[in-house]
Design a protein around this motif. Structure first.
Motif, PDB file in Angstrom:
ATOM      1  N   PHE A  23      61.288  64.117  27.163  1.00  0.00           N
ATOM      2  CA  PHE A  23      61.802  62.759  26.959  1.00  0.00           C
ATOM      3  C   PHE A  23      62.914  62.425  27.966  1.00  0.00           C
ATOM      4  O   PHE A  23      63.140  61.265  28.300  1.00  0.00           O
ATOM      5  CB  PHE A  23      62.338  62.598  25.528  1.00  0.00           C
ATOM      6  N   ASP A  24      63.604  63.435  28.494  1.00  0.00           N
ATOM      7  CA  ASP A  24      64.678  63.203  29.456  1.00  0.00           C
ATOM      8  C   ASP A  24      64.368  63.808  30.822  1.00  0.00           C
ATOM      9  O   ASP A  24      65.251  63.978  31.657  1.00  0.00           O
ATOM     10  CB  ASP A  24      65.996  63.786  28.933  1.00  0.00           C
ATOM     11  N   SER A  25      63.078  64.130  31.053  1.00  0.00           N
ATOM     12  CA  SER A  25      62.673  64.743  32.311  1.00  0.00           C
ATOM     13  C   SER A  25      61.334  64.167  32.761  1.00  0.00           C
ATOM     14  O   SER A  25      60.321  64.359  32.084  1.00  0.00           O
ATOM     15  CB  SER A  25      62.557  66.264  32.142  1.00  0.00           C
ATOM     16  N   PRO A  26      61.284  63.437  33.891  1.00  0.00           N
ATOM     17  CA  PRO A  26      60.025  62.861  34.376  1.00  0.00           C
ATOM     18  C   PRO A  26      59.001  63.947  34.682  1.00  0.00           C
ATOM     19  O   PRO A  26      59.360  65.120  34.881  1.00  0.00           O
ATOM     20  CB  PRO A  26      60.440  62.119  35.652  1.00  0.00           C
TER      21      PRO A  26
ATOM     22  N   GLU B 127      64.889  60.692  41.797  1.00  0.00           N
ATOM     23  CA  GLU B 127      66.179  60.022  41.676  1.00  0.00           C
ATOM     24  C   GLU B 127      66.664  59.967  40.233  1.00  0.00           C
ATOM     25  O   GLU B 127      67.776  59.490  39.953  1.00  0.00           O
ATOM     26  CB  GLU B 127      66.101  58.592  42.231  1.00  0.00           C
ATOM     27  N   HIS B 128      65.843  60.441  39.316  1.00  0.00           N
ATOM     28  CA  HIS B 128      66.162  60.332  37.898  1.00  0.00           C
ATOM     29  C   HIS B 128      67.531  60.938  37.564  1.00  0.00           C
ATOM     30  O   HIS B 128      68.305  60.375  36.779  1.00  0.00           O
ATOM     31  CB  HIS B 128      65.055  61.028  37.093  1.00  0.00           C
ATOM     32  N   LYS B 129      67.824  62.077  38.163  1.00  0.00           N
ATOM     33  CA  LYS B 129      69.082  62.774  37.839  1.00  0.00           C
ATOM     34  C   LYS B 129      70.317  61.984  38.219  1.00  0.00           C
ATOM     35  O   LYS B 129      71.424  62.207  37.684  1.00  0.00           O
ATOM     36  CB  LYS B 129      69.096  64.127  38.530  1.00  0.00           C
ATOM     37  N   ASN B 130      70.155  61.016  39.148  1.00  0.00           N
ATOM     38  CA  ASN B 130      71.304  60.241  39.611  1.00  0.00           C
ATOM     39  C   ASN B 130      71.719  59.149  38.615  1.00  0.00           C
ATOM     40  O   ASN B 130      72.770  58.516  38.787  1.00  0.00           O
ATOM     41  CB  ASN B 130      71.002  59.597  40.962  1.00  0.00           C
ATOM     42  N   PHE B 131      70.902  58.889  37.649  1.00  0.00           N
ATOM     43  CA  PHE B 131      71.160  57.787  36.726  1.00  0.00           C
ATOM     44  C   PHE B 131      71.358  58.279  35.282  1.00  0.00           C
ATOM     45  O   PHE B 131      71.284  57.507  34.341  1.00  0.00           O
ATOM     46  CB  PHE B 131      70.018  56.772  36.774  1.00  0.00           C
TER      47      PHE B 131
END
Length: 454
Positions: free
Chosen positions: A430-433, A449-453
């Motif tokens: 749920f928190d990891s693409p 880029e997910h980790k940046n947001f």
């Protein structure tokens, strides 16, 4: 694409164009990847087969007034069946069968059909309207009666009869089974056309790898409180023409029946147990009656007769069948009904299931089950009963389990290298693409880029 036609280019792995074919309406690659069946339409409508090994294209049928369609290969790629549609008559008028080794085309016409069955026409609208038997001797197809509507009520008067199997509104909704398409078997070599069903046994389930067919009448046990009434099955041998009673009051569920790949056995779920029928011995054996754990899914909240947890498939040469209890996989020997537990997930509440494609009903025909070859395609999916963890294991040829991955994430889409023990799969949470991983290492991330947001 222009006027429904396109250009088909065949290229090498290096990208070099080997052949260009124009005016293509449809094409179908053979299951073994060695040939392409092609329908071209210009001044002449033609079906041809391109041999990719020799780069040779051979025309197998042609007719300027007929549109060819429904190209269907035999599962080994040795033969091809297809249909011919007459635009002027707005009907399917031809059924074709081509054998690649003999380089011979057989043809059945609507006129030929009327020599055997009066007032009928070919019903070949859909891909599942016909099929090739595994031994390539027979083609199964549907026909329709052309005069079936002559006695229909034209005054819109509803006639309700207490002897009817279905209420009037349901009959209007689903139609009368007596007017449904009838299944026929055609042997092109010996030039015979015979009915499979009759007025009593109006439906059939055909397993294409053997001579025995299951016949039934879906209305026989109506009216019923069940949405799908139980079925009484008869066995019909298409070579001898003999019909005999087989099973009474059998539930209709695609996950509760299976023909073995070599056609020696029939597996079915009945009376809360799995049973095996041997066509050679003509005997029924209960496989799961005396086991410690139940193979019946009593956790299902639907108000209906409980089904089995399911079966995974068969081993090579019909030697064994793989069945599921709530958590684990069991292997049953088809000759002596002995069994072996292959996984042990009950203690930790881990559900084990083979990662294989299952058979299904496709019209009158049962598609082939995937053979489970231990040490080759025997990947097992593991999931915690509350779905908090998931992963995969591999069952080798000695029936020993090897862990591939097990994580507090949703893991799916696993594939195995053909000749090596390397695995690729998708991991997400749920928190990891989604990520594609090979042997645990990420090779692609869907949203880096997910980790940046966060």
């Amino acid at each position: 694409i222009k006027d429904g036609r396109y250009i088909l280019q065949v290229c090498s792995y290096e990208g070099k164009i080997i052949r260009t074919i124009s005016n293509v309406v449809n094409h179908q690659i053979s299951p073994d990847g060695s040939k392409i069946a092609i329908f071209q339409s210009s001044d002449q409508n033609e079906i041809s087969i391109l041999d990719l090994k020799n780069n040779l294209q051979l025309t197998v049928a042609g007719n300027k007034d007929i549109l060819f369609s429904n190209l269907k290969w035999h599962y080994k790629g040795n033969s091809l069946a297809f249909t011919g549609y007459s635009s002027s008559e707005n009907k399917y008028r031809f059924l074709y069968f081509y054998k690649t080794q003999e380089k011979k085309t057989y043809q059945l016409t609507a006129s030929d059909l009327n020599l055997y069955f009066q007032n009928t026409e070919l019903d070949l609208k859909y891909d599942n309207s016909f099929a090739i038997s595994d031994n390539e001797e027979n083609l199964f197809f549907n026909i329709n009666e052309t005069n079936k509507g002559e006695n229909e009520n034209k005054d819109d008067i509803q006639v309700w009869n207490t002897k009817d199997k279905d209420l009037y509104p349901r009959r209007i909704l689903i139609g009368d089974s007596k007017k449904a398409p009838k299944l026929i078997v055609w042997n092109p070599e010996i030039k015979t056309v015979r009915p499979v069903v009759d007025e009593i046994h109006t439906q059939a389930l055909v397993n294409l790898n053997q001579e025995n067919i299951l016949l039934y009448n879906e209305n026989e046990n109506k009216p019923s409180f069940k949405q799908n009434p139980d079925i009484n099955y008869w066995l019909y041998n298409i070579k001898t023409g003999v019909k005999k009673k087989f099973l009474d009051n059998q539930e209709v569920n695609a996950n509760s029946v299976s023909f073995s790949p070599d056609g020696k056995y029939y597996l079915y779920f009945k009376d809360l147990n799995w049973w095996l029928y041997s066509f050679e011995k003509e005997s029924h054996v209960c496989l799961t009656k005396n086991l410690k754990y139940s193979f019946t899914d009593n956790q299902n909240q639907i108000a209906e007769t409980p089904h089995g947890y399911g079966f995974a498939g068969w081993s090579e040469e019909d030697q064994s069948v793989f069945l599921y209890d709530q958590f684990d996989i069991w292997e049953f020997d088809t000759k002596n009904a002995s069994f072996r537990q292959l996984t042990f997930g009950r203690k930790n509440q881990d559900i084990h299931r083979f990662n294989v494609l299952k058979s299904n009903f496709n019209g009158n025909f049962i598609t082939r089950d995937q053979i489970i070859s231990l040490g080759k395609n025997s990947v097992i999916r593991v999931s915690k009963i509350d779905n908090s963890y998931s992963g995969y294991m591999f069952l080798d040829a000695e029936r020993k389990l090897q862990k591939i991955v097990y994580d507090e994430k949703y893991l799916h889409g696993i594939i195995k290298a053909e000749n090596k023990k390397n695995f690729a799969y998708i991991s997400e949470d749920f928190d990891s693409p989604p990520q594609i991983k090979v042997d645990g290492n990420a090779v692609f991330k869907a949203n880096p880029e997910h980790k940046n947001f966060f």
